[in-house]
Write an enzyme that holds these catalytic residues in place. Structure first.
Site, mmCIF file in Angstrom:
data_model
loop_
_atom_site.group_PDB
_atom_site.id
_atom_site.type_symbol
_atom_site.label_atom_id
_atom_site.label_comp_id
_atom_site.label_asym_id
_atom_site.label_seq_id
_atom_site.Cartn_x
_atom_site.Cartn_y
_atom_site.Cartn_z
ATOM 1 N N ARG A 109 0.898 -1.191 -0.094
ATOM 2 C CA ARG A 109 -0.112 0.246 0.037
ATOM 3 C C ARG A 109 0.826 1.332 -0.002
ATOM 4 O O ARG A 109 0.851 1.947 -0.913
ATOM 5 C CB ARG A 109 -0.990 0.021 1.071
ATOM 6 C CG ARG A 109 -2.062 1.049 1.258
ATOM 7 C CD ARG A 109 -1.644 2.321 1.549
ATOM 8 N NE ARG A 109 -0.953 2.679 2.796
ATOM 9 C CZ ARG A 109 -0.393 3.820 3.206
ATOM 10 N NH1 ARG A 109 -0.525 4.747 2.489
ATOM 11 N NH2 ARG A 109 0.015 3.891 4.353
ATOM 12 N N ASP A 110 1.717 1.413 1.128
ATOM 13 C CA ASP A 110 2.447 2.772 1.174
ATOM 14 C C ASP A 110 3.306 2.558 0.113
ATOM 15 O O ASP A 110 3.917 3.793 -0.382
ATOM 16 C CB ASP A 110 2.910 2.804 2.850
ATOM 17 C CG ASP A 110 3.584 4.329 2.894
ATOM 18 O OD1 ASP A 110 3.382 5.174 2.204
ATOM 19 O OD2 ASP A 110 3.869 4.176 4.080
ATOM 20 N N HIS A 147 5.225 3.848 12.889
ATOM 21 C CA HIS A 147 5.650 3.976 11.441
ATOM 22 C C HIS A 147 6.753 4.899 11.355
ATOM 23 O O HIS A 147 6.489 6.152 11.144
ATOM 24 C CB HIS A 147 4.207 4.427 10.847
ATOM 25 C CG HIS A 147 4.314 4.420 9.299
ATOM 26 N ND1 HIS A 147 3.726 3.421 8.474
ATOM 27 C CD2 HIS A 147 4.909 5.142 8.437
ATOM 28 C CE1 HIS A 147 4.003 3.584 7.232
ATOM 29 N NE2 HIS A 147 4.709 4.630 7.203
ATOM 30 N N HIS A 150 9.973 6.291 8.823
ATOM 31 C CA HIS A 150 10.615 6.649 7.516
ATOM 32 C C HIS A 150 11.979 6.700 7.521
ATOM 33 O O HIS A 150 12.604 7.180 8.674
ATOM 34 C CB HIS A 150 10.058 7.847 6.638
ATOM 35 C CG HIS A 150 8.557 7.457 6.428
ATOM 36 N ND1 HIS A 150 8.291 8.015 4.751
ATOM 37 C CD2 HIS A 150 7.546 6.602 6.681
ATOM 38 C CE1 HIS A 150 7.239 7.507 4.692
ATOM 39 N NE2 HIS A 150 6.574 6.616 5.660
ATOM 40 N N CYS A 171 8.691 9.848 0.562
ATOM 41 C CA CYS A 171 8.042 11.264 0.710
ATOM 42 C C CYS A 171 8.487 11.882 -0.603
ATOM 43 O O CYS A 171 9.651 11.948 -0.988
ATOM 44 C CB CYS A 171 8.782 12.040 1.858
ATOM 45 S SG CYS A 171 8.065 13.887 2.034
ATOM 46 N N ASN A 195 10.280 4.235 3.555
ATOM 47 C CA ASN A 195 10.043 3.425 4.741
ATOM 48 C C ASN A 195 11.027 2.687 5.471
ATOM 49 O O ASN A 195 12.245 2.571 4.668
ATOM 50 C CB ASN A 195 8.874 2.544 4.468
ATOM 51 C CG ASN A 195 7.432 3.009 4.451
ATOM 52 O OD1 ASN A 195 6.661 3.704 5.315
ATOM 53 N ND2 ASN A 195 7.161 3.205 3.083
#
Length: 315
Positions: free
Chosen positions: A14-15, A208, A210, A241, A250
């Site tokens: 997903r991410d 979560h 990064h 990002c 991530n």
């Protein structure tokens, strides 16, 4: 079987996939998810239920969910930004809904076109929907930009904690903290998760992190020190990002699992099979950069997963 000490929640499908320009074919997505499951990953965020015209990478979300829920022992998650998305995700059969609730007003408006306060009401509406048609499904409200925001800059910690508490009051089962743009440092992570756990208790959720500035794994360890036991990560560090082009996104699942296993903290994930799961990822996104120090360097000589080797204290 002994239960793992930590839960590594894989968010790459997903991410990761919604952060790249290319669209991975559905068949490759399913092969990738199957490989992650075969490695022992037991929670995967497989899709985002958003309009296909906005994110064509997620147009097959329902199909992917329907496949993933057939895998034994797997908790299937999907991100939903609003009630309409939640309705579609619940109809597809997800086990857990995740919602992005940003502590930065600027980011919230850019990301979901709602203020943080409006998103709390969205959490309430989705919780009511969930309670009515699928009460067994869990709902997590992740607090985005909890450690800083590229658009707004400083995000007051009081705002972060207050927003997390409001999400729980609105009906979310848990609320974790997300370092959306890679601003966090270990001292800040310890401080904020300490406050979150003091405020929410058992409702405090995942970390979560990064890796935009190279601190992803260090920040996960800092969260572990404060009692966090669920960590989001992405195979190959996929995603990230858009304001930091070329930077790893991530926290890398392979590196995170290696760190914990080397510490003697059980993840339930087979490292060799996890590294092998990079193959279907790379096949589905040819040419897309993937990251990870552990896959590149290989496992240390003599490393045996599940065995903590004591080293001599003699110099």
């Amino acid at each position: 079987m002994t239960s793992p000490d930590v839960l590594i929640s894989e968010v790459g499908p997903r991410d990761g996939l919604q952060s790249v320009k290319a669209t991975m074919p559905t068949a490759d997505k399913l092969r990738w998810i199957d490989a992650l499951h075969a490695a022992g990953v037991r929670e995967i965020e497989v899709a985002s239920f958003v309009p296909a015209k906005l994110l064509p990478q997620m147009a097959d979300a329902a199909e992917v969910v329907r496949h993933a829920i057939t895998l034994p022992g797997l908790t299937v998650m999907a991100l939903v930004p609003n009630r309409k998305g939640a309705q579609a995700a619940l109809e597809a059969g997800v086990h857990k809904l995740t919602m992005p609730v940003s502590a930065s007003v600027a980011h919230s408006l850019a990301n979901v076109r709602k203020t943080p306060t409006e998103m709390v009401e969205e959490v309430r509406a989705i919780a009511e929907l969930r309670n009515a048609i699928a009460p067994q499904v869990k709902l997590e409200a992740g607090i985005s930009t909890a450690f800083g925001c590229t658009l707004q800059g400083l995000v007051p910690e009081d705002d972060v904690i207050r927003l997390a508490a409001q999400c729980i009051e609105a009906g979310a089962d848990e609320s974790g903290l997300s370092d959306t743009v890679g601003y966090a440092n270990p001292a800040q992570v310890r401080r904020l998760f300490k406050r979150l756990r003091a405020e929410l208790g058992q409702h405090a959720g995942a970390a979560h992190m990064h890796n935009t500035r190279g601190l992803g794994i260090a920040n996960c360890l800092a969260a572990w020190d404060e009692g966090v036991r669920t960590f989001d990560a992405s195979l190959g560090g996929l995603g990230g990002c858009p304001y930091a082009p070329g930077a790893s996104g991530n926290a890398v699942t392979e590196d995170l699992v290696f760190m914990f296993e080397a510490m003697g903290v059980r993840t339930g994930i087979d490292l060799e099979k996890l590294i092998a799961a990079r193959a279907p990822l790379m096949a589905g996104l040819p040419g897309e950069p993937v990251y990870g120090m552990t896959p590149e360097a290989g496992l240390p000589k003599g490393f045996v997963q599940g065995f903590v080797q004591e080293t001599s204290t003699h110099v």
